[in-house]
Design a protein around this motif. Structure first.
Motif, mmCIF file in Angstrom:
data_model
loop_
_atom_site.group_PDB
_atom_site.id
_atom_site.type_symbol
_atom_site.label_atom_id
_atom_site.label_comp_id
_atom_site.label_asym_id
_atom_site.label_seq_id
_atom_site.Cartn_x
_atom_site.Cartn_y
_atom_site.Cartn_z
ATOM 1 N N GLU A 268 0.858 -1.183 0.000
ATOM 2 C CA GLU A 268 0.000 0.000 0.000
ATOM 3 C C GLU A 268 0.896 1.236 0.000
ATOM 4 O O GLU A 268 1.796 1.362 0.834
ATOM 5 C CB GLU A 268 -0.912 -0.007 1.224
ATOM 6 C CG GLU A 268 -1.814 1.216 1.309
ATOM 7 C CD GLU A 268 -2.583 1.268 2.613
ATOM 8 O OE1 GLU A 268 -3.805 1.422 2.578
ATOM 9 O OE2 GLU A 268 -1.947 1.142 3.686
ATOM 10 N N ALA A 269 0.645 2.135 -0.948
ATOM 11 C CA ALA A 269 1.402 3.386 -1.039
ATOM 12 C C ALA A 269 0.495 4.537 -0.613
ATOM 13 O O ALA A 269 -0.642 4.656 -1.089
ATOM 14 C CB ALA A 269 1.908 3.608 -2.460
ATOM 15 N N PHE A 276 -3.018 3.941 -2.182
ATOM 16 C CA PHE A 276 -3.099 3.134 -3.390
ATOM 17 C C PHE A 276 -2.605 1.730 -3.055
ATOM 18 O O PHE A 276 -1.575 1.572 -2.402
ATOM 19 C CB PHE A 276 -2.261 3.740 -4.516
ATOM 20 C CG PHE A 276 -2.627 5.160 -4.850
ATOM 21 C CD1 PHE A 276 -3.589 5.435 -5.810
ATOM 22 C CD2 PHE A 276 -2.028 6.217 -4.184
ATOM 23 C CE1 PHE A 276 -3.934 6.738 -6.106
ATOM 24 C CE2 PHE A 276 -2.364 7.523 -4.481
ATOM 25 C CZ PHE A 276 -3.327 7.778 -5.446
ATOM 26 N N VAL A 277 -3.358 0.736 -3.506
ATOM 27 C CA VAL A 277 -3.074 -0.656 -3.157
ATOM 28 C C VAL A 277 -2.725 -1.424 -4.420
ATOM 29 O O VAL A 277 -3.400 -1.300 -5.450
ATOM 30 C CB VAL A 277 -4.276 -1.308 -2.450
ATOM 31 C CG1 VAL A 277 -3.986 -2.765 -2.118
ATOM 32 C CG2 VAL A 277 -4.611 -0.538 -1.180
ATOM 33 N N SER A 278 -1.683 -2.230 -4.349
ATOM 34 C CA SER A 278 -1.247 -3.038 -5.489
ATOM 35 C C SER A 278 -2.020 -4.350 -5.528
ATOM 36 O O SER A 278 -2.755 -4.704 -4.592
ATOM 37 C CB SER A 278 0.251 -3.322 -5.396
ATOM 38 O OG SER A 278 0.505 -4.203 -4.315
ATOM 39 N N LYS A 279 -1.830 -5.073 -6.612
ATOM 40 C CA LYS A 279 -2.417 -6.401 -6.713
ATOM 41 C C LYS A 279 -1.646 -7.369 -5.814
ATOM 42 O O LYS A 279 -0.462 -7.205 -5.576
ATOM 43 C CB LYS A 279 -2.381 -6.899 -8.165
ATOM 44 C CG LYS A 279 -3.278 -6.118 -9.106
ATOM 45 C CD LYS A 279 -3.212 -6.701 -10.511
ATOM 46 C CE LYS A 279 -4.119 -5.931 -11.461
ATOM 47 N NZ LYS A 279 -4.062 -6.482 -12.844
ATOM 48 N N ALA A 280 -2.361 -8.382 -5.343
ATOM 49 C CA ALA A 280 -1.743 -9.369 -4.454
ATOM 50 C C ALA A 280 -0.894 -10.350 -5.257
ATOM 51 O O ALA A 280 -1.255 -10.750 -6.364
ATOM 52 C CB ALA A 280 -2.807 -10.117 -3.658
ATOM 53 N N VAL A 281 0.247 -10.704 -4.691
ATOM 54 C CA VAL A 281 1.155 -11.677 -5.301
ATOM 55 C C VAL A 281 1.168 -12.926 -4.427
ATOM 56 O O VAL A 281 1.566 -12.855 -3.257
ATOM 57 C CB VAL A 281 2.576 -11.104 -5.426
ATOM 58 C CG1 VAL A 281 3.524 -12.149 -5.995
ATOM 59 C CG2 VAL A 281 2.575 -9.855 -6.288
#
Length: 490
Positions: A268-269, A276-281
């Motif tokens: 999370e940025a 803003f949240v990225s996709k999960a890896v």
């Protein structure tokens, strides 16, 4: 600038006007006559409308003209001794030029992204004749002044603009003495919501890591202004998320991965205004299998031929899928794969040919492990049954031999004969006679003796017969047992 005045004989009044002027200038219109004219007899008109002056004067002073003052003017004189005799001057048109046009508000970029910087520019142009005029600029949002007020800069910088700042903007250009000021047309800035471009880098370059390896996750983002603060999260289940507080950087480092580190990771940025949240890896952790343990369902390693046996092989640790394979003396018996940790089983029927070492292997692609070998022996019941059969045959033969011998003894006694009525023969005769015994038991019946010992499955039987001697029976003292005797097994 020189001014040429032309007088006609019939002209009594002349209104003199300055050359073209610019907005904000002061203009003086002077009304002259051939003779001295008292100021109180003069009247100034604008577009044929009389103007009221604060005091009588031969001059019309217009302070800070603007484009609305660009009209026609004249002056009139009325002689005090005449009624209705009014003398008019010539008509003069005052020419007011625009000092600068209305400014235009420019936005760079024209469609800013949520959180990005924006520069507002108030564009206008001074004429060459008034290039020395100093202007100042003001900027407004929804009619509220931005910043600390007006300044000499025609640009205004907004560090970050957000979707909620998508409002009406306007600028104003004015002279420093504020005599001339003009505003731009209202303009609404369309602010687009930012879409963060996340880039997640994994070391090693795979979403599957081995237990004990180094795991490095790096989160980079484009399209979102900083400064940014990163937070990492791990999602183990759909409804269970864990925030990794120890990492507030763009990089997440796990020195030695264990099975508990498996899950979905995302970053999370936050730029203090929006997150803003990225996709999960997804990260999976592969654990090599431990040495499997081989067990026997019966718990006994000795079996009979035809018994149904079940081998069970299980590793306590290891990532699925695990392939179990069973071996007999290094020969594969079969295999089975499983997803759970319950292990695998193998069923087979025992036979005399399958006595030997059994073991199993477990493999999940990270290296096969072998269990300890187990010896299973099979009892040969066919060989054991041959002993009583041989013993039975021997007993049968023995009984037959004894019967033949007894018959022989009886027949011999019958043939040798005792004299029924021969008195001439007596026991005192010197000829040896067959001794006669009384109360002597019959020949003892031989009893077979045998053993199940596979090493001693032969029964030895000895039968002896004593020949009649030519001596006196009393001297002979022959024992009845000497006729029939059985030798026991040595």
């Amino acid at each position: 600038m020189p001014v040429n005045l032309v007088f006609y004989e019939e002209a009594f009044l002349i209104l003199r006007a300055p050359p073209p002027v610019f907005e904000g200038d002061s203009v003086v219109l002077r009304c002259h006559g051939k003779e001295h004219i008292a100021p109180k007899t003069l009247t100034f008109y604008k577009n044929d409308q009389a103007l009221e002056l604060s005091r009588p004067s031969s001059e019309l002073y217009i302070r800070h003209v603007n484009l609305q003052d660009n009209d026609e003017y004249k002056c009139t004189h009325k002689k005090p001794w005449s009624w209705g005799n009014i003398i008019s001057s010539n008509m003069v048109k005052v020419q007011v030029q625009e000092l600068f046009p209305h400014p235009v508000l420019m936005v760079r970029p024209p469609q800013p992204i949520d959180g990005s910087p924006v520069t507002l520019t108030c564009q206008t142009q001074l004429p060459a004749q008034r290039s020395d005029v100093q202007l100042q600029f003001c900027f407004f949002r929804n009619y509220q002044a931005l910043g600390s007020g007006c300044s000499s800069s025609s640009e205004f910088h907004i560090p970050a603009i957000w979707t909620e700042d998508s409002m009406w903007y306007q600028c104003k250009a004015e002279t420093k003495n504020s005599q001339v000021g003009k505003q731009s047309i209202e303009f609404k800035i369309p602010v687009q919501r930012a879409f963060a471009d996340f880039q997640t880098r994994i070391v090693p370059a795979s979403q599957s890591v081995f237990e004990g390896q180094l795991l490095l996750l790096n989160c980079s983002i484009k399209g979102v202004p900083g400064p940014l603060k990163f937070s990492w999260y791990k999602r183990e289940m759909p409804n269970k998320e864990t925030k990794i507080l120890k990492s507030s950087e763009a990089e997440l480092k796990i020195s030695k991965v264990n099975i508990g580190d498996a899950g979905e990771y995302y970053c999370e940025a936050n730029n203090s205004r929006r997150s803003f949240v990225s996709k999960a890896v997804p990260i999976t952790v592969k654990v090599p299998v431990s040495q499997p343990v081989l067990n026997l369902s019966t718990g006994r390693t000795r079996a009979h031929e035809g018994d149904l046996m079940t081998l069970h092989c299980q590793s306590q640790r290891g990532s699925p899928y695990i392939l179990y394979e069973f071996y007999y003396e290094n020969v594969s018996l079969g295999n089975s794969s499983t997803l759970s940790g319950g292990g695998a089983s193998f069923n087979f029927s025992m036979s005399t040919e399958r006595s030997g070492n059994y073991y199993c292997t477990a493999d999940n692609g990270l290296g096969a492990q072998r269990s300890e070998a187990m010896w299973i022996s099979v009892l040969d019941m066919t060989k054991n049954r041959s002993i009583p059969v041989a013993a039975g045959i021997t007993v049968g033969l023995l009984i037959t031999a004894v019967g033949v011998f007894l018959f022989y003894c009886w027949f011999s006694r019958k043939a040798g004969g005792e004299p029924a009525s021969d008195d001439s023969r007596s026991p005192s005769d010197s000829e040896p006679q067959e001794p006669t015994y009384y109360n002597v038991p019959a020949c003892i019946e031989l009893q077979p003796v045998y053993s199940n010992d596979p090493k001693e499955n032969v029964i030895y039987t000895e039968v002896r017969r004593t020949q009649p001697r030519r001596k006196h029976a009393v001297q002979e003292s022959e024992s009845p047992r000497s006729r029939c005797q059985m030798a026991e097994k040595n």
